[in-house]
Scaffold this active site. Structure first.
Site, PDB file in Angstrom:
ATOM      1  N   LYS A 142      25.661 -45.527 -40.420  1.00  0.00           N
ATOM      2  CA  LYS A 142      25.699 -46.784 -39.684  1.00  0.00           C
ATOM      3  C   LYS A 142      26.298 -47.909 -40.531  1.00  0.00           C
ATOM      4  O   LYS A 142      26.983 -48.789 -39.998  1.00  0.00           O
ATOM      5  CB  LYS A 142      24.294 -47.155 -39.199  1.00  0.00           C
ATOM      6  N   SER A 144      25.037 -49.313 -33.206  1.00  0.00           N
ATOM      7  CA  SER A 144      24.586 -49.087 -34.573  1.00  0.00           C
ATOM      8  C   SER A 144      23.061 -48.978 -34.577  1.00  0.00           C
ATOM      9  O   SER A 144      22.478 -48.298 -33.721  1.00  0.00           O
ATOM     10  CB  SER A 144      25.088 -50.223 -35.476  1.00  0.00           C
ATOM     11  N   TYR A 179      21.416 -41.409 -42.447  1.00  0.00           N
ATOM     12  CA  TYR A 179      21.599 -42.089 -41.162  1.00  0.00           C
ATOM     13  C   TYR A 179      22.084 -43.516 -41.415  1.00  0.00           C
ATOM     14  O   TYR A 179      23.048 -43.970 -40.789  1.00  0.00           O
ATOM     15  CB  TYR A 179      20.275 -42.090 -40.400  1.00  0.00           C
TER      16      TYR A 179
END
Length: 282
Positions: free
Chosen positions: A152, A134, A148
């Site tokens: 994650k 992650s 992004y």
């Protein structure tokens, strides 16, 4: 103990470092990547202990086929590292649908497809360790990395549930949140949305902060930490890699605790449990 690793995004960056570390320890690796030609030298050095698998993790059928090939080739899988991914940058308003979906398809769905594909193997063995790579972006959202972080956050939520589901079969799951490393992420591993001029002042301020405060490390340190993790008899659900992200994670968590405490009365006043109203659900 000689283990078999399945690593995605293995041709470069952290994935390459993980692959080299495992091979250097005498273990075997199924190395999956879009382009595997960069692994030719490692194949020449390590022979049958390295199986290279051309793979686009967004292709669910291809993922299942690659996992089946790796399992058949080595006879088992012990450590699965979901490392494949890229970083799309830009303000949330700037993202096209195509770029937003591409970010989630690789970083979240790719890891989901691999996790689903390896679980039957690991369940049958009643052993194994799934490592989800992650980011600090999986703990907090920051300007210019909103999608992004979304990918994650999704990965971490899925993986936390997966950990509870897999534990009864002897399978461990760990979410690894690395800090900055000198990989190709900042060069070929990033894609930028078309900038909106309205955000120019914020973008300039963020660039200044990054230039003044960015300190990255060499990838072999992450690989060393990963080996410590998988060697543990009691691996954690989450592992931070790096002092900077460790401090940021603590600050973010404390800020959330402080906010929840400040709004505790409002939160508790929003609940007054009663029996289901008459006719509910009919």
């Amino acid at each position: 103990m000689t283990r078999v690793w399945f690593i995605t995004g293995a041709s470069k960056g952290l994935g390459r470092a993980f692959t080299e570390a495992a091979l250097g320890a005498g273990e075997s690796v199924a190395a999956a990547a879009r382009t595997v030609s960069t692994l030719d030298q490692l194949r020449a050095e390590h022979g049958d202990r390295l199986l290279t698998l051309p793979l686009d993790v967004t292709d669910r059928a291809a993922v299942h086929a690659a996992v089946a090939k790796a399992s058949e080739h080595f006879g088992c899988l012990d450590v699965v590292v979901n490392n494949a991914g890229f970083m799309a940058t830009g303000m949330v308003e700037e993202f096209t649908e195509e770029l937003a979906r591409a970010q989630l398809e690789t970083n979240f769905f790719g890891a989901l497809w691999v996790s689903q594909a390896v679980l039957p193997v690991l369940r049958a063995q009643r052993s194994g360790h799934i490592v989800q790579i992650s980011s600090i972006g999986g703990i907090g959202g920051f300007p210019q990395s909103g999608l992004y972080s979304a990918s994650k956050f999704a990965l971490e939520g899925m993986s936390e549930a997966l950990a509870g589901e897999a534990a009864s079969f002897g399978v461990n799951v760990t979410i690894v949140e690395p800090g900055g490393y000198w990989t190709d992420l900042y060069t070929t591993g990033m894609v930028a949305a078309e900038p909106n001029e309205a955000y120019a002042p914020l973008r300039a301020e963020l660039a200044k902060q990054f230039a003044e405060g960015s300190v990255d490390s060499l990838p072999h340190l992450a690989a060393r930490a990963l080996r410590t993790l998988v060697d543990s008899d009691n691996p954690p659900l989450r592992l931070l890699l790096g002092s900077a992200v460790y401090d940021i994670a603590r600050e973010l968590t404390q800020a959330r605790l402080d906010t929840w405490a400040a709004w505790e009365d409002t939160s508790r006043a929003a609940e007054d449990a009663v029996a289901a109203p008459a006719g509910y659900g009919e």
